[in-house]
Structure formats: C-alpha cells, structure tokens
Design a protein around this motif. Structure first.
Motif: not given
Lengths: 871, 177
Positions: B166-170
């Motif tokens: 999710s960090a990567r997505e953000q």
C-alpha cells in the motif's frame, strides 16, 4: 500489476472453490484461541467466527466441552468495539446457546450493550440476551425490556417485541405484564414496530375474547399502516367471525371486504383468501373476492398467479359456479411455465366445467399432456377420475382419454395412477366395466411393470367371469401364460381358474389350458395349476368357492406367527386355521383424491393396531389362557376432554371373554393416583373375571388398566351395557417435584357407559365372490326375518345396518344406485369362535324402509344372534 | 384436508436457505421443527433444488410447504413457509433477502462474492427473520443495521507485505500527480 496477476491465478486454480469447504472442525476451534490475544484483531477474529457459523450451519456436531471452551474464549471479544465483530459474537452466542454450558455468564455484557449508547449494538444485544435468559433471570431484566419495547429507535423496539413473543411460551407470567408497553408501541409510526406490537398483544390476550374484540374494533377503524399488521388483523377478525358465527352484516366482515380495495396486493390477497375460506359464504359475498383474484390471474408475477389459482381452486370445491367467470383466464394459465400454476388451473377448470365443456377441456389437456412431467400427469389423472364420478355419463370420453394415456410413454407411478383410476371407474360405474376391462386387457399385452400386470390379471379373474361374454378375456389371459415372467404366469393361472370355477360352459376349455401349465418351468406356476386343476375336476361348488373364488381371509402376519408357534411345540392335533387372527378389513371410506401434487408423503404404514394389542395382551399373565385375540375395537372416550382424568376404552374380544383396556391419563399435577382399576357392572349376565390395575398414575403420563369379563352363559345374549367407575387411591403431591405424600385416600370417578354390540363379536371379511360363499355355507342354519326400519332413505338404512352388524359389504352393495326404491345389501363376516356369517338384506323403500334379512352361518346360534341384532 | 386458514401469528417463515449451483447449502436456517435433523433438512434442500434449479418459476409447492425462490448466476435463494401462508408475504421476505445480499455484494450476486462476505450474509439473514418472525422487510434498513465494513484493512492487522504494497501504491499515485 502484481496483484492482478495473482488474482487471475487464484481464479484459475479453483475458480468456484469454496474456502470454507474443507475446514476441519477441530482446527477451526483451535484457531479460536486467537480470541485470547491482546490486542484483539477484529478482522481475523471475525473471520474465525464466520468459520464457526459456517460449521454450525452445515450441521456439524460440536460437543458440549468444545462449545463451552470456545464460548468462554469468545467472551474476551467484548473488549473490542468493532461493530461487525460484536455482531458476529451475538450471532454465535445465539447459535451456541443450546450447545454450550453456563451461557448466562455473558448476561451482564449483553445487558450493558442493550442499555448502552451504541444503537448499532442494542437491538441485536436484546435478541441475543433473550435467547440465553431463563425465567428467573428475566425478572431482573424486566425493567430494561419494558424500556426497550417503547424505545424510540425502531429496531430496538422491534427486537424487544419479537423477543418478548419468543419468551411468552417460556415465561408467560412475566411477559404478560408488558402488555401496556406493547400497546404504546402499537401506536408507533414505524410499520414493523406496529406489526410486532400487534402480534405480541394478540398472543398475550389470545384467550381473552373481550380484549381481542376491543383490539380488533380499535384497529379496524383505521390506524394501521403496516400491510403485515393489516394481514394479521384480517386473520384475527376472520377467526372472531368464525367463533361468533356472526352474520356477514357484522362490521368485521365489512372491514375484511374493505381490505379488498387496499393498496397493497398482500392485503388484498389476504382478504380474498379470508372471505373464500369463511364458512357459509354465499355466492354474492364471494363475488368481490373472486373478481380480485381474477385480476391476479393475469398478473406478470408468478406468485400472484399461483396464489390466485390456488385460492380459486378452493372456491371451486364449494362454489364451482362462482369460479366459472374466471374460466377464460384459467385456460390461459394451463400452459403457464410454472408447472404448479398450470396444474392448479387444470384441476380448477375440471371442477368448474359443466358436463358439456368436459370434452373440449379433455381435448385441450391432451395437447399439453406430453409437455408436463409425470408428477403433474398424475394430478391430471386424478382430476379425470373425480370428474368421472361427477359425470358418470361421460365415461366414454374419460375411458378413451385414459387408455390413450396408458399407451403413451411414462413411468411406473404414472401408469399406476392410470390403472388405479380405470379400476375405480370400473367399480363405480357398471356401464364402464366392459370398456375398461378391454382397455386393461390391451394394456397388459405390452406392460413392463410386473405388479401392474398381476393386479390387472387379478381384476380380470374377479370381474371377467361375470361379464356377458367371459370367453373373450381368456385369450388375453392365456397369452400371458405363454409370454411372460413367472410372477405374471402364476397370476394368469389363478385368473384362469376363476373363469373355470364360475362359468361352467368354459370349464372344459379352462381345464385344457391349465393342463398345459402343468409342464411350466416355474414351481409356483406348476403348483397353482395342479391345485386348481384338482379342485376344478371335483366340480363341487363349495370347493370352488372356498379355494378358488374366495381365498383365505386370515391376516398373513398372524398366520406366520401361528404356524411358527405350531412348529415349535409338536403335537398330535392338526393345525387349526380358525385360531389365526383374521385380516382386519379397512373400513371402506372414500379416499379423497389429493388435488395438490406435493402434499406431505403419506405416513408410513404402521403395523396393524391389532397386532400391537395382541402382543401387549399376550405379555400379561392373567390373559394367557384366553386364546388368540379375535378383534379389537376402536378407542372410545369415556370422559369429556379436559376433565380431571381422561379415560378411553378399547374392547378386545376373545373366544369366550372380553378384555376392556382403559388408557387413563391424570391431568391434575398435584395428584398421584395409585392402584387404579375400573369397576364394571352389568345386568346382562357378563361376569367380571379379573382386573389388572395400573400401579401408579403420575401427572400426564398415561397408564393402562384392564378388566376382563366372561361372556354370558346364554350364547344368544351377546349385547349389554356396562356402568363403569374408576377407583383409585389419591395421594397429594408437589406439582413441581412430583414428590407424593405418604398417605392417600380412596376415591372414585364415574365414567360413561360402555355398550357391547353385535359388531364387537364380528370381524369384517371381504368375500370377493359373495354368491359362491353364500352357496358354500348353505341353507342349514338359515334364518329369515322381516323388519320395518326407522331410516328414511336407503343410504341411511345401509350405513346403519353395516355399522350395527360390523360386517363387510361385498359386491360393492354398500353403494345404493340413485333413484332406486329397492336395494340388496350383501354382508360377510366371521363371528367370534370362527363361524362364517353371511347376511343378505333386501331393502324396500316406501315411506320408511322395510327390510327382509336372511342370515346364513355355520352355527345356528350365530344366525339367530345376527338376525335379531338389527331389530 | 388440513385447516385452510392459519391462526393469526407472527411466526410466518419456516426456513430460509441460500444454496449454490450444486444444491449445497451455503446459509440455511430453519425456524421450527418441520425438519428437526440436519439430515432431513439437507434431503429437503436436495429435493427443493432438483425441482427448482431448471425452471425459474418463483414459486413451488413441495412436501406440503410453499417455497418461493429466486436465483442469480450460481446462487439460489429460498424462503419457505406453510402451504396456507400468504404467498405474497413470503415473497416480500424473499425480495428483502435478495436485495440485502445484492446490496452487500454490490450487485455482484454470485457464490464467490457471497463467500467473501459470508459474515454479512449471516447477519442479514439474522436481521430479516428472527426465530420465524419477520423482523424487517426493507432491505435498506437491513443493510444499514449490519454496517458492512469497507475493504480497507486496519493497519495493525496488515502483514508487512501488505503495508509495503500500500505504501508503494501511495507513492506511485503521489508521483503520478
């Protein structure tokens, strides 16, 4: 991208696989240990609870210890404030309430949620709480429940009302105190709260007629918004109407009729349904209900069409004329995609159709028969059968319709239904006999079902010889001997023998044919042929009657037991067939053809009641010397229902004694009865031989006591009346524990009288060929009497005589042809002691019925007793 | 024949069932002892399914009961009541059940989606009928009372990989802006 690929792979792996499918119960319960971890992981816990729900829902058994362990672990989850998790906890609590122990430990947590601020919890908490609570705990919760019922949050109020209703059966006294709150809730503007409140008030006040009348009066004037509540009110109102027997000018009826114009279809249908099902409705009152149902018939919603057709079907049973207006709409429905609707439409049409329209309808059905499944074809066959009874003159059309169906493809059930129908029609309508037999003969030429073929052969053997031209059936029957399997060949041989025994003209040819069967490959066929040949060659009517035309009339189970018993103790005396209990003839009642295809499957046939009685009686040493049981009567109630003690009596007739079995129930929970007997007094020469007391009669536990009397010495006096007194020792006891005081006192209770009639001494026996038996018994002990009966019609006289003598009507002589002024009734039976008894009663109707009765029997006293019985 | 009119009572529904396209039960709940054991219940469900899975005809009389049903893709929804019950009331319960589930599954009424939201499905059935009494007939109320949670997983329950994901997505989204 990465995620996407994985999803796809998942789908390919197990496209529709069910993650819950292969769970182990034990591993899921293991996982439940995570509940104890802190901090609580709501999502994970929720998933495990779902798994537990799934397992419970699949019906897997969870033991008490396991369940209790999980239950206790679950209580930890109350620490989390996750809404979904909490709701799942409630759900599992409810599911486990009956499995786990000590579930009441969550009471305080639930009470907190129920009275707390979080509206999301409250309603569900109430429902869970009421599931685990008991009467004593409920007292403590009463205050909160009362508040909840009138809560302004609708879901809370509804939940409290519904839960109160569940609790009503368990703790009625507590819940009854909440009626004021329920009444307040009923004024709510929420439809569901209103519905639940009305339901609860009604259930609490159900037995208080005045209160219900007021309740209905109040709401029929308006104020109900919920269609559910209105449906409920219609049901209450129609029940009141029925109980009061009030006329249709009552305001309640006006209310129900007014509901036909309600805006909700649900209410309209409920009102129409109520009007249709009322007793004594006239065509005028039905008309508005029928016309709304007619509108529903063309609705696009299948359920609406179904409901309307089903209700009209019911109307058609009582008021066929009222439904004729809908015939056009109904005809459109016989091709409905929903088979249930189509079938109901057809059967309704067949009921309402006039004699003239029958042919047209039958034509229409035959076009559509091939499209429907066997199950529904059976329904149509039954409808045709009932139609045949209604319009006997149309039997030609029906017969050819049925025979064309017989030729079509179809499963066993379907074919059997058709054969059954044809047989019924033949039996009811002598004019249809020749045609029906011809169709059946044709059918067995190419019939793959052995049981049907043997049945038809049996029927041919019975009916064929008495037709005008019996020889034409012989060819069909003998064809079976050449072509079929052993079971059918054997049946055909029996059938042939009957032709030979009945028609002297055919005897030489039958003997020739039977001789050919002597070389048959099957033992049974050969044995039968040899036996019949030998009997026929004697050319004696008595032998023909006893061994060919009228077979044994003993109960097969009884015969087996008697023979087994006989072989166990070798003795010089030959086996006596008269010691075998007779087959109990079912009392001929018209079986109503079931119009709906899917009512519950019939109860499994239980062992005949008499066999059970015989075993019970044989177990009692006092009755060991009485010999075999001859007949058991139906139970007779000797007390009014809902009295202190309920007693019913069954009369068991033996060769020289009668045993009265008294089934007693004590309905007083503060009494214990001991040494219960029934004292019987009679002025007609019956002597009490012995009594078998019921040692102890606890509250609501049935007990049995027997009294045995001997027959009067004078063999001709067999009837009498007994006055009966129940005698016992009463001990007071604690209603809760059932513990009784040590000392009691003697008391008695007067029961209704018992009558012994001739019917108690006679067992029904079916003689398929009455005339042959009549000749067989001969005129040695013939008694002839003439009586004037009080009956006004022949039907009444016939049923009175059958009831009085308790004998079996033969040759279907219990049916009186309409418009005839004279009738001959043939009855057959066996008198106590194993004496055959035959009665021929000639009845003539002038103003009253005059009867000339002729009795033949193998024993002179029996003839006398029976001939005197009617007068 | 049995009594044509039912006594006035709130106890209306005898059973609710959701079966899959093999006739296996996913959710089912019986409210009285018409079928006391699981074995009898499952036999009834098999019979019911075999009679209903081909023809979509909405209503059937079976074993002396009235069953209304509705299906979509690989799910079959049933509401069962006495044969004398007002069929339209049963249908109203069925619609409520179907619409609630449909709302919960975001109109994607099929087995896979249902199994992902099985908890919500259990709760919906529980909210609609309580011990045979119709508790709610409006699906929007039902859905609101269940309070289905969104798809985002709380931070303390995510695995390391999920957090990183999710960090990567953000990060990606912020870069794209």
């Amino acid at each position: 991208m990465h995620m996407l690929r994985r999803d796809k792979k998942d789908e390919e792996d197990g496209g529709s696989s069910n993650p819950f499918q292969n769970m182990e119960k034990s591993s899921v319960l293991q996982e439940a240990r995570i509940f104890n971890e802190t901090p609580i992981k709501p999502r994970k816990c929720c998933h495990i609870l779902t798994k537990i729900m799934y397992i419970l829902n699949q019906g897997e058994h969870i033991g008490t210890t396991e369940a209790t362990e999980t239950f206790f672990a679950m209580t930890k989850l109350f620490q989390s404030n996750d809404v979904m998790l909490r709701r799942m906890v409630y759900l599992v609590i409810k599911e486990m309430a009956n499995i786990a122990e000590d579930v009441i430990i969550v009471t305080s947590s639930l009470t907190k949620d129920m009275t707390g601020k979080e509206d999301m919890y409250r309603a569900a908490a109430i429902r869970a709480l009421c599931k685990i609570t008991d009467t004593t705990m409920l007292q403590g919760l009463e205050r909160y429940m009362k508040q909840a019922i009138v809560d302004k949050v609708h879901s809370v109020s509804s939940a409290a009302l519904a839960s109160s209703l569940h609790l009503l059966s368990q703790s009625p006294d507590v819940v009854k105190r909440w009626v004021n709150e329920a009444q307040e809730a009923a004024t709510s503007d929420n439809v569901m709260v209103q519905y639940h409140a009305l339901g609860l008030i009604y259930h609490i006040r159900k037995n208080d007629r005045l209160a219900i009348t007021k309740l209905v009066g109040k709401y029929t004037r308006g104020g109900l918004k919920s269609p559910y509540a209105t449906c409920m009110l219609i049901r209450i109102a129609s029940k009141l109407l029925e109980d009061d027997d009030a006329g249709n000018d009552s305001p309640l009826f006006d209310f129900i009729e007014g509901c036909l114009r309600h805006k909700s279809e649900m209410v309209i249908y409920e009102a129409a349904h109520a009007i249709v099902n009322m007793k004594n409705t006239t065509a005028r009152e039905l008309a508005p209900a029928v016309s709304v149902l007619q509108l529903f018939l063309s609705s696009p919603k299948p359920t609406l069409r179904f409901a309307a057709t089903k209700t009209l079907n019911r109307v058609a049973m009582t008021h066929p004329a009222a439904v004729t207006a809908c015939n056009l709409d109904l005809e459109n429905l016989i091709t409905d995609v929903n088979r249930s609707i189509a079938t109901l439409a057809i059967t309704t049409l067949l009921k309402t159709g006039s004699e003239g329209s029958v042919e047209r309808l039958m034509k229409q059905i035959s076009t559509f028969m091939s499209e429907i499944s066997d199950e529904f074809k059976v329904v149509v066959v039954q409808a045709v059968r009932s139609l045949c009874t209604k319009f006997p003159r149309k039997h030609g059309v029906m017969m050819s319709f049925l025979s064309s169906m017989l030729r079509d493809e179809g499963g066993f059930e379907y074919k059997r239904a058709i054969v059954d129908s044809v047989i019924v029609i033949i039996e009811e309508n002598p004019e249809a006999k020749e045609a029906g037999l011809a169709h059946l003969c044709e059918f067995i030429e190419d019939c793959e079902h052995t049981s049907l073929a043997t049945r038809i052969l049996h029927l041919l053997g019975r009916e064929g010889p008495r037709t005008q031209n019996p020889s034409k059936y012989i060819r069909f029957i003998f064809n079976r001997v050449i072509l079929e399997s052993a079971a059918i060949r054997a049946a055909a041989v029996s059938s042939l023998a009957k032709f030979g025994a009945h028609c002297e003209a055919l005897l030489p040819s039958v003997i020739v044919l039977l001789k050919r069967c002597l070389l048959d490959g099957d033992d049974e066929v050969r044995d039968r042929a040899t036996f019949y040949l030998r009997v026929l060659e004697q050319q004696q009517k008595a032998l023909n009657s006893a061994y060919i035309l009228n077979g044994l009339s003993v109960s097969i189970v009884g015969l087996e037991r008697a023979l087994h018993h006989y072989t166990l103790s070798p003795s010089e005396t030959p086996f006596d067939i008269k010691s075998v209990p007779l087959e109990t003839q079912p009392i001929t009642e018209q079986k109503k053809p079931d119009m709906l295809p899917s009512s519950r499957p019939a109860e499994k046939p239980s062992a005949p009641a008499q066999e059970i009685y015989a075993e019970q009686l044989a177990a009692i040493p006092e009755f060991a010397s009485l010999g075999p049981l001859f007949k058991s009567s139906k139970p007779v109630e000797l007390t009014e229902s809902e009295t202190e003690y309920m007693v019913r009596c069954i009369k068991h007739t033996f060769a020289n004694n009668i045993v009265f079995q008294f089934d007693c129930t004590n309905t007083l929970n503060d009494q214990l009865l001991e040494n219960v007997t029934v004292q019987m007094e009679s002025g007609d020469g019956f002597e009490t031989v012995c009594q078998v007391p019921a040692a102890c009669l606890k509250y609501n536990q049935p007990g049995v006591t027997y009294t045995c009397v001997s027959m009067p010495e004078d063999a001709t006096s067999v009837t009498g009346t007994f006055t009966n007194t129940l005698k016992f020792i009463v001990k007071d006891c604690d209603p809760n524990t059932g513990e009784a005081d040590d000392d009691g006192y003697e008391d008695e209770y007067v029961l209704e009288d018992i009558e012994i009639t001739v019917a108690d001494h006679v067992q029904r026996v079916m003689k398929p060929n009455f005339l042959a038996s009549w000749e067989e018994v001969g005129e040695d002990n013939e008694v002839d009497e003439t009586f004037a009966l009080s009956a006004k019609t022949l039907e009444e006289a016939v049923s009175n005589i059958i009831g009085f003598l308790g004998m079996q009507p033969c040759e279907r002589s219990d049916k009186v042809n309409e418009g005839k002024s004279s009738h001959t009734l043939c009855l057959a039976g066996v008198f106590r002691g194993g004496h055959d008894a035959l009665v021929r009663a000639k009845l003539v109707l002038q103003d009253t019925v005059t009867m000339q009765i002729t009795v033949r029997s193998t024993d002179p006293t029996v003839s006398e007793v029976i001939s005197c019985a009617v007068g | 024949m049995d009594a044509p009119v039912l006594p006035a009572s709130l106890y209306t529904v005898k059973a609710i069932a959701i079966l899959d396209n093999d006739g296996e039960r996913i959710v089912s709940k019986y409210y009285d002892d018409t079928y006391p054991t699981t074995k009898e219940q499952k036999a009834f469900e098999k019979n019911l399914f075999s009679k209903t899975h081909k023809a979509n005809a909405e209503i059937i009389m079976l074993e002396g009961l009235t069953c209304v049903y509705r299906s979509n893709v690989d799910l079959y929804f049933y509401v069962i009541g006495s044969s004398q019950e007002n069929e339209l009331i049963l249908v109203s319960v069925l619609s409520c059940l179907y619409d609630s589930i449909s709302q919960i599954l975001r109109k994607n009424v099929e087995k896979r989606a249902l199994l992902d939201h099985l908890d919500a499905a259990f709760l919906a059935v529980d909210e609609i009928v309580d011990g045979g009494i119709i508790l709610e007939s409006d699906y929007s109320n039902v859905v609101q009372r269940i309070a289905v949670r969104g798809d985002d997983v709380p931070i303390n329950e995510q695995t390391v990989a999920q957090v990183l994901q999710s960090a990567r997505e953000q990060l990606k989204w912020s870069l794209l802006k």
